[in-house]
Design a protein around this motif. Structure first.
Motif, mmCIF file in Angstrom:
data_model
loop_
_atom_site.group_PDB
_atom_site.id
_atom_site.type_symbol
_atom_site.label_atom_id
_atom_site.label_comp_id
_atom_site.label_asym_id
_atom_site.label_seq_id
_atom_site.Cartn_x
_atom_site.Cartn_y
_atom_site.Cartn_z
ATOM 1 N N HIS A 1 -80.955 20.693 -5.669
ATOM 2 C CA HIS A 1 -82.234 20.367 -6.198
ATOM 3 C C HIS A 1 -83.084 19.703 -5.148
ATOM 4 C CE1 HIS A 1 -80.252 22.253 -9.465
ATOM 5 N NE2 HIS A 1 -79.424 21.350 -9.570
ATOM 6 N N SER A 2 -83.102 19.753 -3.979
ATOM 7 C CA SER A 2 -83.879 19.051 -3.343
ATOM 8 C C SER A 2 -84.384 19.529 -1.923
ATOM 9 C CB SER A 2 -83.263 17.679 -2.883
ATOM 10 O OG SER A 2 -83.976 16.722 -2.188
ATOM 11 N N PRO A 3 -85.309 20.305 -1.992
ATOM 12 C CA PRO A 3 -85.730 21.246 -0.819
ATOM 13 C C PRO A 3 -86.021 20.274 0.260
ATOM 14 C CG PRO A 3 -86.630 22.238 -2.756
ATOM 15 C CD PRO A 3 -86.138 20.839 -3.102
ATOM 16 N N THR A 4 -86.811 19.256 0.074
ATOM 17 C CA THR A 4 -87.069 18.285 0.988
ATOM 18 C C THR A 4 -86.037 17.773 1.629
ATOM 19 O OG1 THR A 4 -89.156 17.727 -0.185
ATOM 20 C CG2 THR A 4 -88.586 16.293 1.609
ATOM 21 N N GLN A 5 -84.896 17.145 0.875
ATOM 22 C CA GLN A 5 -83.648 16.762 1.356
ATOM 23 C C GLN A 5 -82.890 17.829 2.456
ATOM 24 O OE1 GLN A 5 -84.198 13.665 1.706
ATOM 25 N NE2 GLN A 5 -82.460 12.754 0.880
ATOM 26 N N GLN A 6 -82.981 19.232 1.599
ATOM 27 C CA GLN A 6 -82.315 20.012 2.489
ATOM 28 C C GLN A 6 -82.975 20.488 3.831
ATOM 29 O OE1 GLN A 6 -82.522 23.742 0.281
ATOM 30 N NE2 GLN A 6 -81.317 22.810 -1.329
ATOM 31 N N LYS A 7 -84.279 20.210 3.979
ATOM 32 C CA LYS A 7 -85.145 20.301 5.119
ATOM 33 C C LYS A 7 -84.852 19.383 6.164
ATOM 34 C CE LYS A 7 -89.762 20.938 7.009
ATOM 35 N NZ LYS A 7 -91.184 21.136 6.578
ATOM 36 N N ILE A 8 -84.767 18.251 5.569
ATOM 37 C CA ILE A 8 -84.443 16.993 6.462
ATOM 38 C C ILE A 8 -82.918 17.130 7.312
ATOM 39 C CG2 ILE A 8 -83.885 14.411 6.709
ATOM 40 C CD1 ILE A 8 -86.087 14.238 4.576
ATOM 41 N N ALA A 9 -81.993 17.548 6.290
ATOM 42 C CA ALA A 9 -80.643 17.711 6.720
ATOM 43 C C ALA A 9 -80.476 18.835 7.607
ATOM 44 C CB ALA A 9 -79.745 17.922 5.440
ATOM 45 N N TRP A 10 -81.163 19.927 7.400
ATOM 46 C CA TRP A 10 -81.162 21.111 8.370
ATOM 47 C C TRP A 10 -81.838 20.511 9.707
ATOM 48 C CZ3 TRP A 10 -78.663 25.187 9.186
ATOM 49 C CH2 TRP A 10 -79.352 26.115 9.989
ATOM 50 N N SER A 11 -83.011 20.060 9.664
ATOM 51 C CA SER A 11 -83.270 19.476 10.971
ATOM 52 C C SER A 11 -82.231 18.732 11.730
ATOM 53 C CB SER A 11 -84.538 18.579 10.858
ATOM 54 O OG SER A 11 -84.977 18.021 11.947
ATOM 55 N N ARG A 12 -81.795 17.752 11.098
ATOM 56 C CA ARG A 12 -80.550 16.662 11.790
ATOM 57 C C ARG A 12 -79.565 17.766 12.160
ATOM 58 N NH1 ARG A 12 -81.002 11.830 7.601
ATOM 59 N NH2 ARG A 12 -83.072 11.139 8.363
ATOM 60 N N ALA A 13 -79.053 18.757 11.264
ATOM 61 C CA ALA A 13 -77.723 19.248 11.617
ATOM 62 C C ALA A 13 -78.125 20.332 12.928
ATOM 63 C CB ALA A 13 -77.427 20.362 10.418
ATOM 64 N N THR A 14 -79.174 20.927 13.136
ATOM 65 C CA THR A 14 -79.758 21.583 14.244
ATOM 66 C C THR A 14 -79.676 20.696 15.476
ATOM 67 O OG1 THR A 14 -81.123 23.011 12.579
ATOM 68 C CG2 THR A 14 -81.490 23.255 14.995
ATOM 69 N N THR A 15 -80.387 19.348 15.266
ATOM 70 C CA THR A 15 -80.577 18.589 16.342
ATOM 71 C C THR A 15 -78.738 18.335 16.814
ATOM 72 O OG1 THR A 15 -82.497 17.670 16.031
ATOM 73 C CG2 THR A 15 -81.169 16.423 17.378
ATOM 74 N N ALA A 16 -78.323 17.685 15.951
ATOM 75 C CA ALA A 16 -76.627 17.562 16.282
ATOM 76 C C ALA A 16 -76.048 18.621 16.846
ATOM 77 C CB ALA A 16 -76.230 16.942 15.038
ATOM 78 N N PHE A 17 -76.094 19.832 16.405
ATOM 79 C CA PHE A 17 -75.655 21.198 17.015
ATOM 80 C C PHE A 17 -75.907 21.254 18.538
ATOM 81 C CE2 PHE A 17 -75.040 25.683 17.627
ATOM 82 C CZ PHE A 17 -73.929 25.811 17.352
ATOM 83 N N ALA A 18 -77.131 21.364 18.635
ATOM 84 C CA ALA A 18 -77.777 21.304 19.972
ATOM 85 C C ALA A 18 -76.871 20.236 21.061
ATOM 86 C CB ALA A 18 -79.201 21.458 19.954
ATOM 87 N N LEU A 19 -77.178 19.060 20.668
ATOM 88 C CA LEU A 19 -76.851 17.927 21.347
ATOM 89 C C LEU A 19 -75.295 18.090 21.709
ATOM 90 C CD1 LEU A 19 -78.541 14.824 19.893
ATOM 91 C CD2 LEU A 19 -78.894 16.051 22.185
ATOM 92 N N MET A 20 -74.281 18.367 20.526
ATOM 93 C CA MET A 20 -72.884 18.603 20.965
ATOM 94 C C MET A 20 -72.723 19.849 21.542
ATOM 95 S SD MET A 20 -71.578 15.991 19.531
ATOM 96 C CE MET A 20 -72.950 15.042 20.081
ATOM 97 N N GLN A 21 -73.555 20.921 21.648
ATOM 98 C CA GLN A 21 -73.216 22.082 22.354
ATOM 99 C C GLN A 21 -73.353 21.761 23.620
ATOM 100 O OE1 GLN A 21 -75.267 25.522 21.185
ATOM 101 N NE2 GLN A 21 -73.729 26.931 21.318
ATOM 102 N N ALA A 22 -74.371 21.038 24.076
ATOM 103 C CA ALA A 22 -74.870 20.657 25.404
ATOM 104 C C ALA A 22 -73.519 19.772 25.919
ATOM 105 C CB ALA A 22 -76.087 20.155 25.562
ATOM 106 N N ALA A 23 -73.185 18.917 25.204
ATOM 107 C CA ALA A 23 -72.286 17.808 25.656
ATOM 108 C C ALA A 23 -70.887 18.575 25.869
ATOM 109 C CB ALA A 23 -72.068 16.898 24.439
ATOM 110 N N ALA A 24 -70.523 19.597 24.924
ATOM 111 C CA ALA A 24 -69.285 20.208 25.062
ATOM 112 C C ALA A 24 -69.463 21.184 26.404
ATOM 113 C CB ALA A 24 -69.123 21.222 24.000
#
Length: 108
Positions: A42-65
């Motif tokens: 029930h929190s679109p704002t929190q979803q957007k923040i979480a999605w942004s962090r997940a996307t950043t973490a995914f990109a960083l971890m993919q590069a590190a891997a």
């Protein structure tokens, strides 16, 4: 599928394994988005923040891997077996983490 190259180097099995593992990357995106929506229903704002962090973490971890796998390959005399074994271990760890994570909260 990721363990097929450990068991056999037959071209058809390598092709099947490559196809299956290659489907993981684009398949992860809708899974993560769906899970974030379950966790923050029930929190679109929190979803957007979480999605942004997940996307950043995914990109960083993919590069590190990628760097880590290049390092392992360079120091394993051009052999792929260790890389496939590391990938299998990573998938097993991810599976265990998923099984241990709490499910979505019940609707009240």
């Amino acid at each position: 599928m990721v363990i097929l190259p450990i068991l056999s180097t037959a071209p058809i099995l390598l092709g099947i394994s490559s196809f299956a593992v290659g489907a993981f990357t684009p398949g992860i995106v809708p899974l993560v988005l769906g899970r974030l929506r379950e966790m923050l229903p029930h929190s679109p704002t929190q979803q957007k923040i979480a999605w942004s962090r997940a996307t950043t973490a995914f990109a960083l971890m993919q590069a590190a891997a990628a760097y880590a796998m290049s390092f392992v390959f360079a120091h394993s005399n051009g052999q792929y077996l260790l890389l496939f074994m590391l990938a299998a271990v990573a998938l097993a760890i991810a599976f265990v983490m998923l099984m241990l994570s709490p499910g979505p909260k019940a609707q009240r």
